[in-house]
Design an enzyme around this catalytic site. Structure first.
Site, mmCIF file in Angstrom:
data_model
loop_
_atom_site.group_PDB
_atom_site.id
_atom_site.type_symbol
_atom_site.label_atom_id
_atom_site.label_comp_id
_atom_site.label_asym_id
_atom_site.label_seq_id
_atom_site.Cartn_x
_atom_site.Cartn_y
_atom_site.Cartn_z
ATOM 1 N N ARG A 127 0.843 -1.193 0.000
ATOM 2 C CA ARG A 127 0.000 0.000 0.000
ATOM 3 C C ARG A 127 0.885 1.252 0.000
ATOM 4 N NH1 ARG A 127 -4.939 2.023 -1.313
ATOM 5 N NH2 ARG A 127 -6.131 2.883 0.411
ATOM 6 N N THR A 412 -9.638 0.115 -9.757
ATOM 7 C CA THR A 412 -8.836 -0.964 -9.179
ATOM 8 C C THR A 412 -8.886 -2.140 -10.149
ATOM 9 O OG1 THR A 412 -9.417 -0.182 -6.973
ATOM 10 C CG2 THR A 412 -8.641 -2.440 -7.113
ATOM 11 N N GLU A 449 -4.170 7.838 -3.874
ATOM 12 C CA GLU A 449 -4.580 6.989 -2.752
ATOM 13 C C GLU A 449 -4.724 7.743 -1.433
ATOM 14 O OE1 GLU A 449 -5.728 4.165 -3.063
ATOM 15 O OE2 GLU A 449 -4.794 3.119 -4.745
ATOM 16 N N SER A 476 -7.921 0.672 3.127
ATOM 17 C CA SER A 476 -8.363 0.218 1.810
ATOM 18 C C SER A 476 -9.461 -0.816 1.983
ATOM 19 C CB SER A 476 -7.183 -0.407 1.051
ATOM 20 O OG SER A 476 -7.619 -1.063 -0.118
ATOM 21 N N GLY A 498 -13.952 -0.094 -5.146
ATOM 22 C CA GLY A 498 -14.003 0.765 -3.973
ATOM 23 C C GLY A 498 -14.490 -0.006 -2.764
#
Length: 591
Positions: A127, A412, A449, A476, A498
């Site tokens: 991440r 994504t 992000e 996330s 999402g």
């Protein structure tokens, strides 16, 4: 499962071939988060049509990704005897080029990897991190009020430290078989020679041209001569080829240090009207973190996912763990089953909104949240009435934390891979919003992000677990998952979407397990989910037939596009069975 439902799935396939005390923390999730609807109206990855998908069968290896060119890149690596880790590098790098609106070298990801020889499951946290110069007020205006979402997204302010190059290298160093340099031929050649723009990329560019036009480098690439890219046109990216060639020959340090890193920093710090604070030090210091997997029993399966800072593994685990207290026929495709599924999700999201953040910065009560005793107590709330719960609250674990919403949009992608040796990879990868921050460097887009953090660092005088802090990783919903049966891997699954990722993954597992659907049918089945109180039903599908029944149970309903992108592989004793989501343009290949 009703006859109507079975016919609906067939039609889709053919058309697209202690109880309330345990809720003592009174943070409610009964309303949509502030700004979510407005943000959805601005720039999520909206639906771009349906793609024909059929179940794919193989015996030795299989790869599933969101784009045919990326799947082919992984297939060629596996065909050469490469491992799942090797194939992932080829797939992810190719996706960075051909599906740039969703993921890429300027973003981050979570990886679950099953090493079949060692019989171990490892999770890798790739991440992005907040720059060390940020403050908790990053997304507040001069009056201390939260910025409008797209004001925060577009530009450098929202860019976290890109992590994909270091993540790919870390996983390859541990599990790779083929030489690192041999994994990049396909994306380099496609970038040099050009690739056909897919229908989905073309539609996404057209939908988002207002924001893509803001920065010259991005506008030149996606809007040549002021016009959005057309499906079928040939697109070349020499800058991407150069940077990937450097990655192939020098490793991840090529993009985390030196001139390519300087290009990233310059793009972020000099972004017109909305500069960011990413530094060369942030890039060079970035580290991938191994974290314990989160596993919950569901029926005959052990469902394992990614722990915090992902909320995906814990929240999917909570939903399934609550439902596991009921028999399969109590979680059927009927009003009662959907009530249990919806309220289990609401209870899980109540905990998610209060407690989940970066565990290196805030205490995350993971073991309590997924304990069998706690989930049993939560399940008992669903039996106090035959109607929807009037409200839900988070469990009472850490009183100083308070709920605050963060907008998380569905740009994504997901990759599922099984190699010849039985190694299994499940990876969900993202740049957050469609086309991320819309800033480009080195031929690829940079993420946004940081807008996955809560914009408000405090609520009612109490700290928000997912507030912005230097070096911190934003929460996330990515939920890469590996399901085990009798101690052996049974399924690799995940989705973009999402915060709806959690519902998409849970629905597909429930449909396969409790509704007895083959994996492709479970993926294709109409989406329906509940995050914050409203039951969302996929427009244009049989899910809308439940609107009246759910309304009578006490739910608000919302009929809308639900643009999942599930890629899944089921590992049977003598074969592999793969499925891809018809709502995107993915492909499954194997031998």
């Amino acid at each position: 499962m009703t006859k109507t439902y079975l016919l609906t799935v067939l039609a889709i396939s053919m058309a697209i071939s202690g109880c309330q005390a345990i809720g003592g923390n009174q943070a409610k999730t009964d309303d949509q988060p502030t700004g979510i609807i407005g943000a959805d109206a601005h720039a999520p990855e909206r639906a771009t049509g349906l793609t024909e998908q059929r179940q794919v069968i193989a015996s030795d290896f299989m790869v599933a990704s969101a784009n045919p060119l990326a799947t082919q890149a992984g297939y060629h690596i596996l065909k050469q005897g490469g491992s799942a880790a090797d194939a992932m590098v080829a797939v992810q790098t190719t996706l960075s080029l051909v599906e740039p609106q969703s993921s890429g070298l300027g973003g981050g990801a979570f990886v679950l990897y099953w090493d079949n020889s060692a019989k171990t499951l490892t999770t890798f946290d790739g991440r992005e991190t907040a720059p060390m110069r940020v403050t908790p007020e990053l997304f507040l205006d001069k009056e201390g009020q939260p910025l409008k979402f797209m004001e925060a997204v577009v530009g450098g302010r929202s860019v976290g430290t890109p992590a994909i190059p270091k993540l790919m290298e870390t996983v390859h160093q541990r599990y790779g078989v083929l030489p690192w340099q041999a994994l990049f031929d396909t994306p380099i050649n496609l970038a040099k020679q050009g690739f056909e723009v897919s229908p989905r990329l073309a539609i996404s560019v057209e939908q988002n041209q207002q924001y893509l036009s803001r920065y010259p480098e991005t506008a030149t690439y996606f809007l040549p001569n002021g016009m959005p890219l057309k499906a079928g046109s040939l697109l070349k990216n020499p800058d991407f080829a150069d940077s990937v060639q450097a990655l192939a020959t020098q490793g991840a340090k090529a993009l985390h240090t030196g001139k390519y890193a300087q290009n990233i920093v310059s793009a972020v710090q000099n972004a017109k009207d909305n500069p960011g604070q990413l530094s060369l030090q942030d890039l060079s210091d970035y580290q991938v973190v191994e974290r314990p997997p989160v596993c919950v029993t569901y029926r005959v399966y052990e469902v394992c996912g990614m722990g915090a800072p992902s909320s995906g593994g814990i929240t999917v685990g909570q939903i399934l763990g609550i439902l596991n207290e009921f028999s399969p026929n109590q979680v059927g495709y009927d009003a009662e089953g959907l009530r249990r599924l919806g309220d289990a999700s609401r209870l899980a999201f109540a905990d998610r909104d209060v407690y989940l953040g970066d565990p290196d910065f805030v205490p995350v009560p993971t073991h309590q949240l997924i304990s069998k005793d706690y989930l049993k107590q939560r399940s008992q709330l669903l039996e106090q009435s035959d109607k929807a719960l009037p409200s839900v609250s988070a469990g009472d674990f850490i009183r100083e934390w308070v709920s605050a919403k963060a907008i998380e949009l569905p740009s994504t992608s997901h990759i599922s891979i099984v190699d010849k040796a039985g190694n299994v990879l499940s990876m969900t990868t993202s740049i957050e919003n469609a086309f991320g921050s819309t800033l480009m460097a080195n031929g690829y887009l940079l993420n946004n992000e940081l807008t996955d953090f809560s914009f408000e660092p405090t609520q009612q005088g109490r700290q928000v677990a997912n507030r912005v802090e230097p070096g911190k990783r934003p929460r996330s919903s990515m939920a890469p998952t590996i399901v085990f049966k009798e101690g052996k891997p049974y399924m690799a699954i995940g989705s973009p979407g999402g915060s709806r990722i959690i519902g998409y993954v849970a629905k597909t597992i429930v449909a396969h397990s409790d509704w007895n659907m083959p994996i492709q049918d479970a993926i294709s089945a109409p989406n329906l989910l509940n995050r914050f109180g409203s039951y969302e039903l996929e427009a244009g599908t049989a899910a809308t037939e439940w609107q009246q029944a759910l309304t009578e149970l006490g739910y608000k309903t919302d009929v809308r596009e639900l643009n999942s992108g599930v890629q899944a592989i089921v590992i049977e004793p003598s074969r592999l069975v793969g499925g891809a989501d018809p709502r995107r343009e993915g492909r499954v290949m194997g031998d």
